[in-house]
Write a protein that holds these residues in place. Sequence first.
Motif, PDB file in Angstrom:
ATOM      1  N   MET A 147      69.988  42.043  46.644  1.00  0.00           N
ATOM      2  CA  MET A 147      70.442  42.528  47.947  1.00  0.00           C
ATOM      3  C   MET A 147      69.400  42.254  49.029  1.00  0.00           C
ATOM      4  O   MET A 147      69.735  41.960  50.170  1.00  0.00           O
ATOM      5  CB  MET A 147      70.755  44.029  47.881  1.00  0.00           C
ATOM      6  CG  MET A 147      71.932  44.370  46.963  1.00  0.00           C
ATOM      7  SD  MET A 147      73.431  43.463  47.413  1.00  0.00           S
ATOM      8  CE  MET A 147      73.737  44.122  49.041  1.00  0.00           C
TER       9      MET A 147
ATOM     10  N   VAL B 221      85.945  35.649  50.492  1.00  0.00           N
ATOM     11  CA  VAL B 221      85.478  35.637  49.099  1.00  0.00           C
ATOM     12  C   VAL B 221      86.192  34.554  48.296  1.00  0.00           C
ATOM     13  O   VAL B 221      85.571  33.824  47.510  1.00  0.00           O
ATOM     14  CB  VAL B 221      85.675  37.036  48.461  1.00  0.00           C
ATOM     15  CG1 VAL B 221      85.413  36.976  46.958  1.00  0.00           C
ATOM     16  CG2 VAL B 221      84.759  38.043  49.116  1.00  0.00           C
TER      17      VAL B 221
ATOM     18  N   ALA C 215      81.338  38.256  51.281  1.00  0.00           N
ATOM     19  CA  ALA C 215      81.997  39.534  51.552  1.00  0.00           C
ATOM     20  C   ALA C 215      81.450  40.183  52.818  1.00  0.00           C
ATOM     21  O   ALA C 215      82.202  40.753  53.623  1.00  0.00           O
ATOM     22  CB  ALA C 215      81.832  40.470  50.359  1.00  0.00           C
ATOM     23  N   ALA C 216      80.136  40.102  52.995  1.00  0.00           N
ATOM     24  CA  ALA C 216      79.534  40.692  54.197  1.00  0.00           C
ATOM     25  C   ALA C 216      80.018  39.988  55.457  1.00  0.00           C
ATOM     26  O   ALA C 216      80.374  40.621  56.464  1.00  0.00           O
ATOM     27  CB  ALA C 216      78.013  40.616  54.100  1.00  0.00           C
TER      28      ALA C 216
ATOM     29  N   GLN D  26      74.024  36.812  38.664  1.00  0.00           N
ATOM     30  CA  GLN D  26      73.386  37.317  39.880  1.00  0.00           C
ATOM     31  C   GLN D  26      73.416  36.273  40.996  1.00  0.00           C
ATOM     32  O   GLN D  26      73.619  36.605  42.167  1.00  0.00           O
ATOM     33  CB  GLN D  26      71.938  37.717  39.575  1.00  0.00           C
ATOM     34  CG  GLN D  26      71.818  39.004  38.775  1.00  0.00           C
ATOM     35  CD  GLN D  26      70.383  39.308  38.419  1.00  0.00           C
ATOM     36  OE1 GLN D  26      69.650  38.427  37.954  1.00  0.00           O
ATOM     37  NE2 GLN D  26      69.972  40.549  38.628  1.00  0.00           N
TER      38      GLN D  26
ATOM     39  N   LEU E  59      69.772  38.759  49.898  1.00  0.00           N
ATOM     40  CA  LEU E  59      70.983  38.606  50.693  1.00  0.00           C
ATOM     41  C   LEU E  59      70.723  38.951  52.157  1.00  0.00           C
ATOM     42  O   LEU E  59      71.078  38.181  53.062  1.00  0.00           O
ATOM     43  CB  LEU E  59      72.093  39.503  50.127  1.00  0.00           C
ATOM     44  CG  LEU E  59      73.359  39.633  50.979  1.00  0.00           C
ATOM     45  CD1 LEU E  59      74.052  38.294  51.089  1.00  0.00           C
ATOM     46  CD2 LEU E  59      74.290  40.690  50.382  1.00  0.00           C
TER      47      LEU E  59
ATOM     48  N   ALA F  30      78.540  38.016  47.612  1.00  0.00           N
ATOM     49  CA  ALA F  30      78.187  39.170  48.447  1.00  0.00           C
ATOM     50  C   ALA F  30      77.959  38.734  49.887  1.00  0.00           C
ATOM     51  O   ALA F  30      78.345  39.434  50.836  1.00  0.00           O
ATOM     52  CB  ALA F  30      76.933  39.842  47.893  1.00  0.00           C
ATOM     53  N   GLU F  31      77.338  37.566  50.058  1.00  0.00           N
ATOM     54  CA  GLU F  31      77.161  37.049  51.403  1.00  0.00           C
ATOM     55  C   GLU F  31      78.517  36.779  52.047  1.00  0.00           C
ATOM     56  O   GLU F  31      78.753  37.103  53.223  1.00  0.00           O
ATOM     57  CB  GLU F  31      76.327  35.763  51.366  1.00  0.00           C
ATOM     58  CG  GLU F  31      76.096  35.167  52.752  1.00  0.00           C
ATOM     59  CD  GLU F  31      75.224  33.920  52.688  1.00  0.00           C
ATOM     60  OE1 GLU F  31      75.232  33.167  53.673  1.00  0.00           O
ATOM     61  OE2 GLU F  31      74.550  33.709  51.651  1.00  0.00           O
TER      62      GLU F  31
ATOM     63  N   ARG G  71      76.908  36.232  42.320  1.00  0.00           N
ATOM     64  CA  ARG G  71      77.174  37.448  43.096  1.00  0.00           C
ATOM     65  C   ARG G  71      76.465  37.411  44.448  1.00  0.00           C
ATOM     66  O   ARG G  71      76.945  37.985  45.424  1.00  0.00           O
ATOM     67  CB  ARG G  71      76.750  38.680  42.296  1.00  0.00           C
ATOM     68  CG  ARG G  71      77.697  39.009  41.157  1.00  0.00           C
ATOM     69  CD  ARG G  71      77.447  40.418  40.643  1.00  0.00           C
ATOM     70  NE  ARG G  71      76.127  40.570  40.052  1.00  0.00           N
ATOM     71  CZ  ARG G  71      75.834  40.290  38.784  1.00  0.00           C
ATOM     72  NH1 ARG G  71      76.793  39.837  37.966  1.00  0.00           N
ATOM     73  NH2 ARG G  71      74.620  40.466  38.309  1.00  0.00           N
TER      74      ARG G  71
END
Length: 842
Positions: free
Chosen positions: A4, A375, A319-320, A309, A7, A316-317, A312
Motif C-alpha cells: 500500500m 479494474v 481501483a483507486a 502482491q 501504491l 489496487a492502483e 494486487r
Amino acid sequence: MRIMTVLRRGIAARRVRTATTTTAIAAAVAFLSGTYVLTDTIDAGVHHSAAQAAGGMSAIVTDANGFGRSLLGGAPTLHSDLVSKVRQVAGVSAAEGITSGYAMPLDEHGHAISSSAAVGVSVPTDPRLRQFTLRDGHWPRGADEVVVDATTAGSLHLAPGRTLRVALTGGTRTFTVNGVIGFGSAGTVAGVSIVGFTPEAAPELLGTGGRYAAVEAAGEAGLSATALARRIKTAVGAAYTVRTGTQQADQLAGGISGAASVIGAILGAFAVIALIVATLLIANTFTITVAQRTRELALLRCVGASRGQTARLVLAEAAAIGLAGGVAGLFGGIGLASGLRAALGAMGLPLPATAPVLRTHTVVASLVVGVGVTVVAAGAAALRASRSRPLAALSADLTTTGTRPPGWTRRIVATGVLLAGALVLVTASGKGPVALGALALLFGAGLAGPILVRPLTAPARRLLSAAAGVCGRLADRQMLRNPRRVAGTGGTLAVAVATVSIVATLAATTSSSRAVDVRRSLRADYVLSTAPGTGAGLDPALTGRIARSPGVISASGMPCGTFQAPGVSDKLCGIDPAAYPRLVDPHVSAGTLTDLTADTMAVSATVAARTGWHLGQTIPITYPTGGPRPVRIVALYEYDQVAGAYLIPLADYRRGYPPAQQTDQTILVRAAEDARHQVRAELTALRADYPQAFLDDRTGYSHRVASGIDLVATMMTGLLALSLLIGLITVAIALALSVLERTREIGLLRAVGAEARQIRTIIRVEALTTVVTGSLTGLVLGLSIGWPLARALEGRVLGPPGVPVALLAAVLPAAVAAGLLAAAVPARRASHLGVLTALHTE
C-alpha cells in the motif's frame, strides 16, 4: 502495508498520468450518472406537478379505450349526458365535464413558444374541481378572457390585463390574460403551456363539438375517494375508466415519464459507448505503464513481493483511480443533466423546473461502474505484472512494449471474424443478424489491429515522412517498433469515430430514403402540415376554402388519429379516395385505392410485411368512437412518407373519430401551372392565421420529412462528441507515456545533434499518423456498418446509401487539428528533456 505504501507513492509520482486516466473515467461515468439524474429529476418533477394537478377532485372519468389522450384527461369522446349520470351518483356533490384541445400561446412575433404540446382546457366552475390554483388576477369570465400557466406567463412576461395571441385549430385569436395559474408549487405540468378558458367558450374555441375529455367529480364530506370512484364506476359501466385523484396523478405522471424513459434510453446508450471507449483507453494506458515499470515490479519481486502482491498492486492502483473517476463522474453527471435540461429547453422541449435529484442507485451505479470498468480494463496488465521475473531488474532494455509480432493464431482468428462480419453485413437484412455482423466486424477489427498497423498507416507515414524528412522517418520506424501500442491508441479513437459515423450514416441514409419516397409519390405542388406529436391541427373548413381559390386544381385534407387492432396501436389517416390519387401516388402494388369504401383500409407494404397482413384480409379495428368494426384490406402501397402507413375513407374517419380529432394534419394542394405563384402567395397569406402550419413545396416538404431524423442525429452526434474527446485523451496519454518510455532514446538524439524542434516534429508526426489513420479507419467502419443497419431498420432503402457529407468533409481537418492538439504537451516535454538527465535515466 508495504504494498500500500508503494501504491500511494507510485500514484503520487505519476500524478499527470493518474489525472488524465481519472478524467477519462469521469467523462464516461458522467454520462451514466447524468442519465440517472436527468430521468430521476424529470420523474420527480412530473410526479410533483401531476399530484398538484389532481387537485381536490375525488374522482375522474375518462374514455376506457385510451385513444389520443390529452395532457389533463382522456380522449375527447365523452357526451354531456355522462355528466348528468355522474351527478346522480349517491355521494357526488359536484361534477363537471372538462373540455381539452390544442391551444398554443404565441410570442410577440407570432411564433409558437414551444415545439412540444400545448393544451387548452376549460376552467371548472366549482373550485373543488379545478386542477390548478390562481396565483395572480382572477378567473376568466368571458369568451375573450383566459388564464395561463405561470411558466408561460414568465417566458412571455405576461400579467393580468395583458393580451395574448393564441393559435387554435380554427385560426388565431387574441385574448385578455385575466390570471396566472399554477399547480401547487409547480408552474405547469411537464413544461407544457396551458391556456384556460371559460366552460362556455372552450367547446367552440377548441373545436370539440361539445364533447369532453374527462368528467371530474367531488365527493361529499366523509366519503373516501376510493368509495366514490367505485360508485361512479358501477353507475357508468365498463365503457369508461374511473380513477381517484391520486390514481389520475399517477396515470398522468406515467404517461409523461414515457418521454423521459426515451431520453434516458438514448443517454444510456451513449453512456455504454463512452464506457467502452474509456475501457479501451484504460487498458491501453495500464498495458504501457506496466511495461514501463518492468524494472520497478521486478525489483519488488527481488525484495520478496509475491506474484499475487504484484498483481494486487496494479489492481489496487486501478481501483483507486476508478473510485476517483467514479466520484468525479457522479458530480459531473449532475452538471451534465442540468446542461441537457437547458439545451432541451432551448430547443423548445421544456422539462419540469425541479432541483436535480440524486438517488442512491445513481451513486452506487457510478461508483461500481467507475471502479469495475477500471479494474477489468487493468486485468491484463495486472496479469502481465505478476509474471515479472526478479532477474529482469538487471536487464538493460525493459521499457519496449509491443515489439513482438502477432502470432498466426491471432491472424487466422482475426481474418475469420472480419470476413464473417463483412459477409453478414452484405447479405443479411434482419435487424438481429445485421447487429451481430456489426459486432463481429468491430471485434475482428480490434483483433486485427496490430496486424493492420503497417498497411493502414502506410499512406500517412509516407506522406509525413516526405514532408518531415529525417524526423518523419524516425517517427515511422518508432511506430513500426510498437504496433500493439499504436493499434491500441488508434483503435480507441477509431471506435469513437466509428460510433459517430454510424449515427451520421444512419441519418443520411434514412433521410435520403424518406426524401426519395416523398419525391416519387408527391404530386401536389404545395403542402400545409403541422408538426406531429404536438396535437396541432387545421380546421377542415380551411381545406374547402383553399379548394375554392382561383388557380387551385385540387385540394384535400388528411386528418390523422390513433386506432387499435390485434397487436397494433398506430396512427392512420383519412383520405378522399377520389381526390387523393391526383395529389399523391403511393405506388399501389396490390389492389386499388378506388376500392376504398366503407369499412375498408389501404396499408403500406412495409407494415403488411411486418404484421403479416395481406390483401383481402379482414382485421378487427377499434376507433375512438363507435367500437370495433371489421375492416377489409383493399390495397397495398409502397411509399408511405406522405400517405402514412394506414389509409381509410374520409367518411369512415369522421364516423370513427370525435370532432376534436377531425382536424387536418396535412392539406395537399395542386395548382394550375400558370397560377402556382399566385396560389403560393394566397397560401402564405392564409398561413398567417395558422402559425402552427408549415407551408412547403415538393422539395421543401421532402426536406421537412427527412429533417426529423436529422434533428435526432444532430443531438446524438453532439452527445457522442464525448467519446471523441475520450479518444483524443487516449492519444495524448499514449504520446506522453511514449515520451517517458523513450527518455534515453530522446537523450541520445539530442546528444548527436537533434534540435528541440526536431524532437517536437517526431512526436507530432507520430500523433498525426495515429489520429488520421484511426479517424479514417473509424469512418470506413462507420460507413460499412451504418448502411446495412439503415437498410435493416427502415425495412427498405429506396435510393442509394446516404453519405454524411458534412462528416466526411470535417473528419480529416479535425483529425489533423486534434493530432496537433494531442501532441502539444508531450512534444513540449520531449523537447525540454535535458541531455545528461535523459542519458542517465533508468
